[in-house]
Design an enzyme around this catalytic site. Structure first.
Site, PDB file in Angstrom:
ATOM      1  N   ARG A   1       0.811  -1.217   0.000  1.00  0.00           N
ATOM      2  CA  ARG A   1       0.000   0.000   0.000  1.00  0.00           C
ATOM      3  C   ARG A   1       0.846   1.269   0.000  1.00  0.00           C
ATOM      4  O   ARG A   1       0.508   2.240  -0.666  1.00  0.00           O
ATOM      5  CB  ARG A   1      -0.959  -0.032   1.192  1.00  0.00           C
ATOM      6  CG  ARG A   1      -1.979  -1.156   1.047  1.00  0.00           C
ATOM      7  CD  ARG A   1      -2.998  -1.172   2.144  1.00  0.00           C
ATOM      8  NE  ARG A   1      -3.985  -2.229   1.889  1.00  0.00           N
ATOM      9  CZ  ARG A   1      -5.037  -2.459   2.646  1.00  0.00           C
ATOM     10  NH1 ARG A   1      -5.253  -1.708   3.717  1.00  0.00           N
ATOM     11  NH2 ARG A   1      -5.874  -3.428   2.349  1.00  0.00           N
TER      12      ARG A   1
ATOM     13  N   ASP B   1     -16.204   8.717   8.075  1.00  0.00           N
ATOM     14  CA  ASP B   1     -15.060   7.843   7.822  1.00  0.00           C
ATOM     15  C   ASP B   1     -13.807   8.710   7.834  1.00  0.00           C
ATOM     16  O   ASP B   1     -13.867   9.917   7.535  1.00  0.00           O
ATOM     17  CB  ASP B   1     -15.205   7.141   6.465  1.00  0.00           C
ATOM     18  CG  ASP B   1     -14.332   5.897   6.361  1.00  0.00           C
ATOM     19  OD1 ASP B   1     -14.872   4.783   6.520  1.00  0.00           O
ATOM     20  OD2 ASP B   1     -13.110   6.033   6.139  1.00  0.00           O
TER      21      ASP B   1
END
Length: 280
Positions: A43, A152
């Protein structure tokens, strides 16, 4: 070198991995065990390539520089997982429609307000599912003071969720009667939410481990498959904070692999494997 590296990419050293672990913990409360080094490498390396840096160290230096906040957010977004679906864990939505919403509707019709929180909304399937359940059990909810707060840490998925637009194949879990009532075609193979249901969700960026701006209380909170990324101390602190935001008799829904602290510690009583109720 840690993990599986692509050809011609700089080494991902032990120091790099430990540095990313500290950043994730400090910025988002996310805990990466040693076993997740390959995941972290894959990532972070994407951000290293996309920003044009020649080493992980140089990239992390830039992220932690005074002018690196924008890329810090991109890094946290890259490190967070966003796997979700409509009406995931259906028993929660059955309970919501049969128990929570009727009681909330009675209070709202008497002049009160109704609030439900999707505390890790990802790309929006959860809060839109909550909104559909509300409109099913309380058809005139949109004309009252009823809202679904959807938050979020990842600003990119919050922006996507707010559009209410989804490929048709991603909506297969929505019951046909709900889909036909609340969604409309939006191009070839694409659907979007339309009509009064769109007045219910409010989408915001929020770090669960930072300060919360909300002043009011909630009838129900969905916080599912989130704390599995936190260490034990962070988990227990979050459960207590969530309990404090529930109305007396309110409900907390958690993921199937998550467990909340005992009743004496945060005032929540387990009434089903993944459903907790706050003491009156």
């Amino acid at each position: 070198m840690r993990g599986t590296q692509l050809a011609n990419e700089p080494d991902f050293t032990e120091a790099d991995f430990q540095r990313v672990r500290r950043i994730a913990q400090e910025e988002a409360g996310i805990h990466f065990p040693e076993s997740k080094s390959t995941l972290v490498y894959s990532r972070v390396s994407r951000r290293v390539r996309e920003t044009g840096h020649t080493s992980f160290r140089a990239y992390l230096d830039s992220v932690q520089a005074p002018d690196g906040r924008a890329e810090m957010e991109n890094l946290i977004c890259a490190l967070t997982t966003n796997v979700t679906n409509f009406f995931r864990e259906k028993n929660h939505f059955v309970h919501l429609e049969e128990v929570v919403i009727p009681a909330m509707a009675a209070r709202v019709r008497a002049g009160g307000r109704g609030r439900i929180w999707s505390a890790a909304c990802s790309t929006g399937q959860e809060p839109w599912s909550i909104a559909m359940s509300i409109m099913t059990a309380f058809p005139d909810a949109a004309s009252h003071d009823v809202r679904v707060l959807a938050t979020d840490i990842n600003s990119q998925v919050v922006a996507q969720a707010a559009t209410g637009i989804y490929p048709e194949e991603e909506t297969e879990a929505i019951p046909p009667n709900k889909k036909s009532q609340f969604m409309e075609p939006y191009g070839q193979g694409i659907l979007r939410f339309g009509g009064s249901i769109c007045r219910l969700p409010a989408f915001r960026v929020l770090n669960l481990n930072a300060t919360w701006p909300m002043k009011g209380m909630f009838s129900a909170i969905f916080c599912r498959n989130v704390v599995i990324y936190f260490d034990e101390a962070t988990r227990e602190h979050l459960w207590r904070r969530l309990a404090d935001k529930l109305e007396p008799g309110g409900f907390l829904y958690v993921g199937h692999s998550e467990r909340v602290a005992t009743k004496n510690e945060c005032g929540l009583e387990q009434i089903a494997p993944t459903i907790y109720r706050k003491d009156h």
